[in-house]
Write a protein that holds these residues in place. Structure first.
Motif, PDB file in Angstrom:
ATOM      1  N   TRP A  21     -15.194   1.881 107.131  1.00 36.21           N
ATOM      2  CA  TRP A  21     -15.900   3.133 107.468  1.00 36.21           C
ATOM      3  C   TRP A  21     -16.825   3.508 106.301  1.00 36.21           C
ATOM      4  O   TRP A  21     -17.915   4.027 106.509  1.00 36.21           O
ATOM      5  CB  TRP A  21     -14.869   4.233 107.706  1.00 36.21           C
ATOM      6  CG  TRP A  21     -15.428   5.594 108.008  1.00 36.21           C
ATOM      7  CD1 TRP A  21     -15.680   6.605 107.114  1.00 36.21           C
ATOM      8  CD2 TRP A  21     -15.788   6.110 109.300  1.00 36.21           C
ATOM      9  NE1 TRP A  21     -16.159   7.710 107.767  1.00 36.21           N
ATOM     10  CE2 TRP A  21     -16.231   7.435 109.111  1.00 36.21           C
ATOM     11  CE3 TRP A  21     -15.769   5.576 110.600  1.00 36.21           C
ATOM     12  CZ2 TRP A  21     -16.666   8.245 110.171  1.00 36.21           C
ATOM     13  CZ3 TRP A  21     -16.192   6.390 111.654  1.00 36.21           C
ATOM     14  CH2 TRP A  21     -16.623   7.693 111.425  1.00 36.21           C
ATOM     15  N   CYS A  59      -3.683   3.546 109.878  1.00 36.67           N
ATOM     16  CA  CYS A  59      -4.800   3.794 108.963  1.00 36.67           C
ATOM     17  C   CYS A  59      -5.206   5.260 109.111  1.00 36.67           C
ATOM     18  O   CYS A  59      -4.512   6.034 109.774  1.00 36.67           O
ATOM     19  CB  CYS A  59      -5.972   2.844 109.214  1.00 36.67           C
ATOM     20  SG  CYS A  59      -6.796   3.040 110.809  1.00 36.67           S
ATOM     21  N   TYR A  60      -6.319   5.639 108.502  1.00 36.07           N
ATOM     22  CA  TYR A  60      -6.694   7.060 108.514  1.00 36.07           C
ATOM     23  C   TYR A  60      -7.110   7.539 109.911  1.00 36.07           C
ATOM     24  O   TYR A  60      -6.611   8.539 110.410  1.00 36.07           O
ATOM     25  CB  TYR A  60      -7.829   7.310 107.506  1.00 36.07           C
ATOM     26  CG  TYR A  60      -8.266   8.742 107.485  1.00 36.07           C
ATOM     27  CD1 TYR A  60      -7.547   9.694 106.775  1.00 36.07           C
ATOM     28  CD2 TYR A  60      -9.374   9.156 108.218  1.00 36.07           C
ATOM     29  CE1 TYR A  60      -7.927  11.029 106.789  1.00 36.07           C
ATOM     30  CE2 TYR A  60      -9.758  10.487 108.241  1.00 36.07           C
ATOM     31  CZ  TYR A  60      -9.033  11.418 107.526  1.00 36.07           C
ATOM     32  OH  TYR A  60      -9.402  12.738 107.553  1.00 36.07           O
ATOM     33  N   GLY A  61      -8.025   6.783 110.533  1.00 37.58           N
ATOM     34  CA  GLY A  61      -8.603   7.273 111.787  1.00 37.58           C
ATOM     35  C   GLY A  61      -8.115   6.592 113.051  1.00 37.58           C
ATOM     36  O   GLY A  61      -8.351   7.088 114.149  1.00 37.58           O
ATOM     37  N   ASN A  62      -7.457   5.425 112.905  1.00 42.59           N
ATOM     38  CA  ASN A  62      -7.051   4.590 114.041  1.00 42.59           C
ATOM     39  C   ASN A  62      -8.248   4.181 114.917  1.00 42.59           C
ATOM     40  O   ASN A  62      -8.129   4.005 116.123  1.00 42.59           O
ATOM     41  CB  ASN A  62      -5.981   5.277 114.902  1.00 42.59           C
ATOM     42  CG  ASN A  62      -5.264   4.362 115.890  1.00 42.59           C
ATOM     43  OD1 ASN A  62      -4.816   4.810 116.945  1.00 42.59           O
ATOM     44  ND2 ASN A  62      -5.130   3.100 115.596  1.00 42.59           N
ATOM     45  N   ILE A  63      -9.401   4.042 114.259  1.00 43.68           N
ATOM     46  CA  ILE A  63     -10.564   3.533 115.007  1.00 43.68           C
ATOM     47  C   ILE A  63     -11.184   2.291 114.359  1.00 43.68           C
ATOM     48  O   ILE A  63     -11.919   1.571 115.022  1.00 43.68           O
ATOM     49  CB  ILE A  63     -11.664   4.612 115.207  1.00 43.68           C
ATOM     50  CG1 ILE A  63     -12.125   5.185 113.861  1.00 43.68           C
ATOM     51  CG2 ILE A  63     -11.176   5.714 116.153  1.00 43.68           C
ATOM     52  CD1 ILE A  63     -13.385   6.046 113.982  1.00 43.68           C
ATOM     53  N   CYS A  64     -10.905   2.045 113.079  1.00 45.39           N
ATOM     54  CA  CYS A  64     -11.502   0.873 112.405  1.00 45.39           C
ATOM     55  C   CYS A  64     -10.471  -0.192 112.050  1.00 45.39           C
ATOM     56  O   CYS A  64     -10.447  -1.264 112.645  1.00 45.39           O
ATOM     57  CB  CYS A  64     -12.249   1.294 111.127  1.00 45.39           C
ATOM     58  SG  CYS A  64     -13.680   2.347 111.440  1.00 45.39           S
ATOM     59  N   ARG A  65      -9.593   0.064 111.051  1.00 49.50           N
ATOM     60  CA  ARG A  65      -8.724  -0.989 110.525  1.00 49.50           C
ATOM     61  C   ARG A  65      -7.467  -1.230 111.343  1.00 49.50           C
ATOM     62  O   ARG A  65      -7.144  -2.386 111.679  1.00 49.50           O
ATOM     63  CB  ARG A  65      -8.327  -0.672 109.072  1.00 49.50           C
ATOM     64  CG  ARG A  65      -9.474  -0.726 108.104  1.00 49.50           C
ATOM     65  CD  ARG A  65      -9.125  -0.077 106.794  1.00 49.50           C
ATOM     66  NE  ARG A  65      -8.854   1.355 106.970  1.00 49.50           N
ATOM     67  CZ  ARG A  65      -8.385   2.152 106.034  1.00 49.50           C
ATOM     68  NH1 ARG A  65      -8.108   1.655 104.846  1.00 49.50           N
ATOM     69  NH2 ARG A  65      -8.217   3.434 106.283  1.00 49.50           N
ATOM     70  N   HIS A  90      -9.967  11.587 114.965  1.00 49.96           N
ATOM     71  CA  HIS A  90     -10.576  10.814 116.060  1.00 49.96           C
ATOM     72  C   HIS A  90      -9.650  10.655 117.255  1.00 49.96           C
ATOM     73  O   HIS A  90      -9.786   9.694 118.024  1.00 49.96           O
ATOM     74  CB  HIS A  90     -11.000   9.439 115.534  1.00 49.96           C
ATOM     75  CG  HIS A  90     -12.126   9.512 114.562  1.00 49.96           C
ATOM     76  ND1 HIS A  90     -13.452   9.555 114.939  1.00 49.96           N
ATOM     77  CD2 HIS A  90     -12.127   9.604 113.211  1.00 49.96           C
ATOM     78  CE1 HIS A  90     -14.219   9.648 113.872  1.00 49.96           C
ATOM     79  NE2 HIS A  90     -13.432   9.682 112.802  1.00 49.96           N
ATOM     80  N   ASP A  99     -11.657   0.269 103.276  1.00 40.53           N
ATOM     81  CA  ASP A  99     -12.023   0.952 104.518  1.00 40.53           C
ATOM     82  C   ASP A  99     -13.475   0.660 104.884  1.00 40.53           C
ATOM     83  O   ASP A  99     -14.395   1.102 104.196  1.00 40.53           O
ATOM     84  CB  ASP A  99     -11.813   2.458 104.346  1.00 40.53           C
ATOM     85  CG  ASP A  99     -11.795   3.165 105.683  1.00 40.53           C
ATOM     86  OD1 ASP A  99     -12.367   2.620 106.653  1.00 40.53           O
ATOM     87  OD2 ASP A  99     -11.201   4.254 105.764  1.00 40.53           O
TER      88      ASP A  99
END
Ligand code: 4NP
Length: 153
Positions: free
Chosen positions: A122, A6-12, A44, A120
């Protein structure tokens, strides 16, 4: 081996990593199916999982302790059979980085559960919805992998 992106590797994608690993363990396939997750961005790097994703995982009895964000590398394309994005932008980035179009399976998670993207959280704030979508996608992906092997292992 499956890499969720995913974009940040912190949520999905961390939700996908830990839900999929739990599913694989419950299916008795941990010895043969491994997974990990990473980011397309550097925003992140080194951060832990977003507390809201951590909470929704905990609600379902799943721990993500110790996970920190990392970015996708070209080397990942030699190490994973499936590289799976959460949305179209993730998939476009994955395809741009890939050494060749057939180096591994590249797709979006929801292709394994009727199509679409994992919205997302986020931006939407809806971590329960993201969890439910990801859970359905992971179930479909696991079934696809098992079917492709032609047996349970
Ligand atoms: P993710 O969510 O891609 O599911 O980890 C996001 C996390 C951080 C940002 C965007 C999406 N951000 O813009 O920092």
């Amino acid at each position: 081996m499956v890499l969720f992106v995913c974009y940040g590797n912190i949520c999905r994608s961390p939700i996908a990593e830990f839900v999929f690993r739990d599913m694989v363990a419950k299916a008795g396939l941990s010895d043969s199916i491994e997974c990990a997750s990473c980011a397309t961005s550097a925003d992140h790097l080194g951060d832990g999982v977003d507390p809201r994703s951590e909470r929704v995982l905990a609600k379902h009895g799943i721990s993500c302790a110790g996970k920190t964000a990392r970015r996708i590398t070209r080397g990942d394309f030699g190490n994973y059979d499936y590289i799976i994005g959460m949305d179209r932008r993730n998939l476009e980035y994955i395809r741009t980085l890939a050494p060749s179009p057939d180096c591994c399976r590249m797709g979006m998670l929801m292709e394994y559960a009727g199509g679409g993207e994992v919205a997302d959280p986020w931006y939407t704030g809806d971590f329960d919805r993201a969890y439910d979508d990801i859970e359905r996608g992971c179930r479909g992906l696991l079934h696809a992998i098992i079917a492709e092997r032609g047996c349970g292992r």
